[in-house]
Scaffold this motif. Structure first.
Motif, PDB file in Angstrom:
ATOM      1  N   ASP A  74      37.687  18.654  33.108  1.00  0.00           N
ATOM      2  CA  ASP A  74      38.812  19.315  32.441  1.00  0.00           C
ATOM      3  C   ASP A  74      38.484  19.697  31.002  1.00  0.00           C
ATOM      4  O   ASP A  74      38.859  20.778  30.531  1.00  0.00           O
ATOM      5  N   VAL A 132      36.305  22.805  30.830  1.00  0.00           N
ATOM      6  CA  VAL A 132      37.081  24.012  31.135  1.00  0.00           C
ATOM      7  C   VAL A 132      37.962  24.388  29.947  1.00  0.00           C
ATOM      8  O   VAL A 132      38.045  25.561  29.555  1.00  0.00           O
ATOM      9  N   ARG A 169      37.638  27.839  27.562  1.00  0.00           N
ATOM     10  CA  ARG A 169      38.725  28.801  27.348  1.00  0.00           C
ATOM     11  C   ARG A 169      39.024  28.987  25.867  1.00  0.00           C
ATOM     12  O   ARG A 169      39.345  30.092  25.425  1.00  0.00           O
ATOM     13  N   VAL A 227      31.515  27.909  30.940  1.00  0.00           N
ATOM     14  CA  VAL A 227      31.363  26.455  31.003  1.00  0.00           C
ATOM     15  C   VAL A 227      29.904  26.022  30.985  1.00  0.00           C
ATOM     16  O   VAL A 227      29.498  25.174  30.178  1.00  0.00           O
ATOM     17  N   VAL A 264      41.216  24.760  42.663  1.00  0.00           N
ATOM     18  CA  VAL A 264      40.979  25.720  41.589  1.00  0.00           C
ATOM     19  C   VAL A 264      41.580  27.061  41.998  1.00  0.00           C
ATOM     20  O   VAL A 264      41.308  27.570  43.091  1.00  0.00           O
ATOM     21  N   GLU A 277      42.162  29.505  39.165  1.00  0.00           N
ATOM     22  CA  GLU A 277      41.861  30.431  38.074  1.00  0.00           C
ATOM     23  C   GLU A 277      40.449  30.994  38.227  1.00  0.00           C
ATOM     24  O   GLU A 277      39.496  30.241  38.477  1.00  0.00           O
ATOM     25  N   ASP A 335      38.304  32.033  36.048  1.00  0.00           N
ATOM     26  CA  ASP A 335      37.320  31.661  35.027  1.00  0.00           C
ATOM     27  C   ASP A 335      36.853  30.214  35.159  1.00  0.00           C
ATOM     28  O   ASP A 335      36.040  29.747  34.366  1.00  0.00           O
ATOM     29  N   GLU A 336      37.347  29.502  36.157  1.00  0.00           N
ATOM     30  CA  GLU A 336      37.036  28.085  36.313  1.00  0.00           C
ATOM     31  C   GLU A 336      35.981  27.900  37.395  1.00  0.00           C
ATOM     32  O   GLU A 336      36.138  28.409  38.510  1.00  0.00           O
ATOM     33  N   SER A 363      34.014  26.725  40.542  1.00  0.00           N
ATOM     34  CA  SER A 363      34.571  26.178  41.778  1.00  0.00           C
ATOM     35  C   SER A 363      33.536  26.249  42.887  1.00  0.00           C
ATOM     36  O   SER A 363      32.552  26.990  42.807  1.00  0.00           O
TER      37      SER A 363
END
Length: 395
Positions: free
Chosen positions: A76, A79, A83, A89, A190, A192, A194-195, A197
């Motif tokens: 977390d 991430v 942002r 990341v 997940v 989003e 941009d995350e 996964s």
């Protein structure tokens, strides 16, 4: 010689000093490493130098070591920081890890035998999650998989608290998301773009924090490890949860024979941490002090103590290195005599007593004085050998 039954270490789980004896051959050591959303601070260095001294001492005693330290490159915090900064990341992880590695090289810290990244162990993580679901130790909820704490009766033993007490703590990270307040994520959904996964049987997602360390530990060291270390702030929920999921997965007890937790280095009364922003950065300290001064300063504090960072003490240990140890370690003319073994035995007795580095350093300081006053070549050679256990090399 093997150091079994000589070295005593404090085990955080049983809350007692125990003779250290590897279960089988090499001492298997796993150390929780950094989450590289920022750069190396003095608290990180205190922890890593502590385990570096432990490893060097075990090897000095003739004990083989298998040392693994992880890098948490997806969680977390990574991430969130990505942002905030707009940096992807894994690019953020690579950049800050490079700074961390440079700092450790400057401090003469031995590299671990394995340095896995959480993102490299997703297959093992998914294996663990699948088995825990099959055994009824976990449950799925809308693409998330939670560990069912009620399925593990010993949950809370590491923290020395009941689950009822732990459930009332204000720092439970996922309270209200699972069926029970203490249930923690093994796999999280997940949504989003941009995350980071990965595909999984439970949908697109990424690992929970706790299971990452279990997976890396099990993959590189097996079902049971001799020493598992980290900062004392990881006792709950991280290490408490590691025990529950690892023992539920493997069926082997205990998961860890010796839990070693390093105290928190404070700054202006608060724990030094990235989240609080009260960092004393290693790379800044190294512009003003030699790395030997930092290593001596960290060694002057017992590893289990939580201490206030003191630049005055750091400067004092810099002077000890410059005025006492460095001249005694260097090349000089002399042919005097001294009882070397008296100092060696006192040094070993200190380290054997739960890594009592403050007492061991006091012995080295006395020994340096004796070497300087007698000019003993044998004393200088022994001092060089013992200083190397603190990562201090002969110039």
């Amino acid at each position: 010689m093997n150091c079994s039954f000589v070295l005593k270490l404090y085990d955080s789980l049983t809350r007692e000093k125990k003779p250290f004896q590897p279960a089988n051959g090499d001492a298997r050591i796993y150390v929780c490493g950094i989450t590289p959303y920022d750069v190396t601070h003095a608290g990180h260095a205190f922890l890593v130098v502590t385990f570096d001294v432990l490893r060097r001492y075990l090897e000095y005693r003739g004990q083989g070591v298998r040392h693994v330290q992880n890098l948490t490159d997806i969680d977390d915090d990574m991430v969130r920081k990505s942002r905030e900064t707009g940096i992807p990341v894994f690019e953020l992880a690579l950049t800050n890890d490079a700074i961390y590695q440079a700092d450790l090289r400057a401090l003469n810290v031995l590299p671990p035998h394995e340095y896995p990244r959480a993102s490299e162990c997703v297959e093992k993580i998914q294996e663990i999650v699948a088995v825990l679901l099959e055994r009824g130790s976990a449950y799925e909820d809308n693409g998330n998989v939670f560990f069912d704490v009620a399925s593990f009766p010993n949950y809370g033993r590491m923290s020395n608290e009941s689950t009822e007490s732990l459930a009332k703590r204000p720092d439970i990270p996922l309270a209200g998301r699972g069926r029970a307040p203490l249930d923690f994520l093994l796999w999280q959904r997940v949504t989003e773009p941009d995350e980071p996964s990965w595909d999984s049987p439970w949908g697109l997602g990424r690992p929970g924090w706790h299971v990452e360390c279990s997976a890396m530990c099990l993959q590189y060291l097996g079902d049971q490890v001799d020493i598992h270390g980290g900062g004392s702030d990881l006792i709950f929920p991280h290490h408490e949860s590691e025990i529950a999921q690892s023992e539920s997965f493997t069926g082997a007890q205990p998961f860890v024979f010796n839990w070693l937790h390093v105290g928190m280095l404070r700054y202006e009364g608060e724990k030094m941490s990235k989240s609080l922003g009260n960092l004393v950065l290693v790379r800044h300290l190294l512009t003003r002090y030699p790395p030997e001064a930092l290593r001596l300063y960290f060694g002057s504090m017992h590893y289990r103590a939580s201490e206030e960072f003191s630049e005055g003490e750091l400067a004092r240990w810099g002077a000890v290195y410059r005025d006492r140890l460095l001249p005694a370690l260097g090349i000089f003319d002399g042919d005097g005599d001294m009882d070397v073994q008296v100092y060696v035995r006192r040094f070993e007795a200190a380290i054997d007593d739960d890594l009592d580095t403050p007492t061991a350093l006091a012995v080295l300081d006395e020994m340096a004085g004796a070497v300087l006053s007698t000019g003993s070549p044998e004393g200088r050679a022994a001092l060089q050998h013992l200083c190397a256990l603190f990562g201090i090399e002969t110039p």
